[in-house]
Design a protein around this motif. Structure first.
Motif, short mmCIF file in Angstrom:
data_model
loop_
_atom_site.label_atom_id
_atom_site.label_comp_id
_atom_site.label_asym_id
_atom_site.label_seq_id
_atom_site.Cartn_x
_atom_site.Cartn_y
_atom_site.Cartn_z
N MET A 1 1.00 -1.28 -0.13
CA MET A 1 -0.15 0.17 0.03
C MET A 1 0.76 1.09 -0.01
N GLU A 2 1.98 1.29 0.78
CA GLU A 2 2.91 2.32 0.70
C GLU A 2 3.38 2.70 -0.67
N GLN A 3 3.53 1.52 -1.47
CA GLN A 3 4.23 1.78 -2.86
C GLN A 3 3.38 2.31 -3.64
N LEU A 4 1.83 1.95 -3.42
CA LEU A 4 1.09 2.35 -4.41
C LEU A 4 0.61 3.71 -4.33
N ARG A 5 0.91 4.30 -2.86
CA ARG A 5 0.56 5.66 -2.68
C ARG A 5 1.55 6.57 -3.49
N ASP A 6 2.57 6.25 -3.95
CA ASP A 6 3.73 6.93 -4.64
C ASP A 6 3.28 6.79 -6.02
N VAL A 7 2.52 6.00 -6.69
CA VAL A 7 2.32 6.03 -7.89
C VAL A 7 1.68 7.18 -8.68
N PRO A 8 0.57 7.55 -8.03
CA PRO A 8 0.08 8.90 -8.72
C PRO A 8 0.68 10.13 -8.53
N ILE A 9 1.68 10.12 -7.68
CA ILE A 9 2.77 11.27 -7.67
C ILE A 9 3.52 11.06 -8.70
N PHE A 10 4.06 10.11 -8.98
CA PHE A 10 5.09 9.69 -10.18
C PHE A 10 4.53 10.08 -11.53
N VAL A 11 3.35 9.67 -11.51
CA VAL A 11 2.36 9.89 -12.81
C VAL A 11 2.19 11.44 -12.97
N GLU A 12 1.96 12.01 -12.18
CA GLU A 12 1.62 13.59 -12.16
C GLU A 12 3.04 14.28 -12.11
N ALA A 13 4.13 13.91 -11.84
CA ALA A 13 5.54 14.32 -12.03
C ALA A 13 5.85 14.14 -13.52
N ALA A 14 5.65 12.99 -14.00
CA ALA A 14 5.93 12.88 -15.34
C ALA A 14 5.27 13.58 -16.30
N GLU A 15 4.09 13.76 -16.24
CA GLU A 15 3.14 14.61 -16.85
C GLU A 15 3.35 16.00 -16.94
N ALA A 16 3.91 16.60 -15.63
CA ALA A 16 4.20 18.10 -15.62
C ALA A 16 5.52 18.38 -15.91
N GLY A 17 6.43 17.22 -16.02
CA GLY A 17 7.76 17.77 -16.42
C GLY A 17 8.41 18.37 -15.32
N SER A 18 7.87 18.69 -14.20
CA SER A 18 8.53 19.39 -12.92
C SER A 18 8.13 19.09 -11.63
N PHE A 19 8.89 18.84 -10.77
CA PHE A 19 8.34 18.46 -9.53
C PHE A 19 7.43 19.58 -8.89
N SER A 20 7.91 20.79 -9.01
CA SER A 20 7.30 22.11 -8.54
C SER A 20 5.71 21.85 -9.04
N GLN A 21 5.62 21.95 -10.44
CA GLN A 21 4.24 21.83 -10.68
C GLN A 21 3.46 20.71 -10.50
N ALA A 22 3.98 19.73 -10.16
CA ALA A 22 3.28 18.52 -9.77
C ALA A 22 2.86 18.68 -8.36
N ALA A 23 3.86 19.50 -7.71
CA ALA A 23 3.36 19.58 -6.24
C ALA A 23 2.23 20.56 -6.05
#
Length: 308
Positions: A1-23
């Motif tokens: 479950m801990e691993q799955l929690r990070d997946v949407p964050i990774f997808v958002e960061a990949a699509e945003a191209g920026s950690f700041s925009q994803a945040a």
């Protein structure tokens, strides 16, 4: 479950191209996004992003992983949408336990109307005055009268008050006299409701006692309220019954309400169901409809002398 929690964050960061925009999109701090990506990279043993001071871009392994994560997230969202759609639609079987007389006279007709309005709804109705176990017996909902036990796993909602009255046949009153006070009950025969060895007391609020319980002497105990009503109409004694239940007999002259100056208790009726994170539409709409329609239906049956 801990691993799955990070997946949407990774997808958002990949699509945003920026950690700041994803945040910003996720309403997180940049540090929280970076830590989530760092945890995934450590777990996978590879870099997912090329990092510069202004931008992050996916590595080859990151693009491969992103495509798989995107499919997983899409499946999760589709599942959520399907469940949410099911929650809004009133469908499926609803198993309900209810007291015999109140159930037949008032509750079942209301639920039958609900079933006609919702073609996807199925009803499985059980009529019994015993206290059922919702878990063991598989009921979605039960209606209980009187004081409830404190059961943390259950949810409750009051849906009705039932005022009680003492009544008897004219023939009985002509032969034995008309009781006017609680003390007068000692000289009369009572018709009592009992289930097994447990006899239901007649309860009256008094100035001295909030709840005064009286058990008149009796030669007849029954476990069915309709049989109790029939016995009272036959002149076998005094009965303590819900006002709505005796209305027709009183109007027809088969019964007379007595002790009008002695206040009688009003019992609460509750809807009871299992506590769950989400309430299904079939259960919610049934409880809402009973709470809205049952008082009016019972009220229409209440004799004016009992309406106060």
């Amino acid at each position: 479950m801990e691993q799955l929690r990070d997946v949407p964050i990774f997808v958002e960061a990949a699509e945003a191209g920026s950690f700041s925009q994803a945040a910003e999109r996720l309403h997180l701090t940049r540090s929280a996004v970076a830590k989530a990506i760092g945890r995934m990279e450590a777990r996978l043993g590879t870099r997912l992003f090329h990092r510069t001071t202004r931008r992050q871009s996916l590595t080859e392994e990151g693009r491969f992983f992103y495509e798989r994560c995107l499919k997983a997230v899409a499946e999760i969202r589709a599942g959520e949408a399907l469940i949410e759609s099911g929650r809004r639609e009133v469908r499926g079987r609803l198993r309900v336990s209810m007291p015999v007389v109140l159930g037949r006279s008032c509750i079942a007709p209301i639920l039958a109307c609900l079933m006609r309005e919702h073609p996807g709804l199925e009803l499985d109705l059980s009529f019994s005055d015993r206290v059922v176990d919702l878990v063991e017996e598989g009921f979605d909902l039960c209606i209980r009268n009187g004081v409830l036990k404190d059961e943390p796993e259950l949810m409750t909602r009051r849906i009705l008050f039932q005022r009680m009255t003492v009544c008897a046949a004219p023939s009985y009153l002509a032969a034995r006299g008309v009781p006017r006070r609680l003390e007068d009950l000692a000289a009369h025969d009572g018709l009592l409701y009992a289930r097994g060895p447990a006899v239901r007391s007649w309860i009256f609020p008094t100035p001295a006692e909030p709840m005064r319980a009286v058990i008149p002497r009796t030669r007849l105990r029954v476990d069915d309220l309709e049989a109790l009503l029939d016995a009272a109409c036959a002149g076998l004694g005094l009965a303590w019954l819900p006002c709505w239940m005796v209305r027709t007999a009183v109007a027809e002259g088969r019964l007379v309400q007595v002790m009008a100056d002695v206040e009688s208790i009003a019992f609460s009726s509750h809807a009871v169901w299992l506590k769950t994170p989400v309430m299904l539409p079939k259960l919610r709409i049934a409880i809402d409809r009973l709470a809205a329609d049952l008082p009016a239906r019972v009220g229409a049956l209440v004799d004016p002398a009992c309406a106060a």
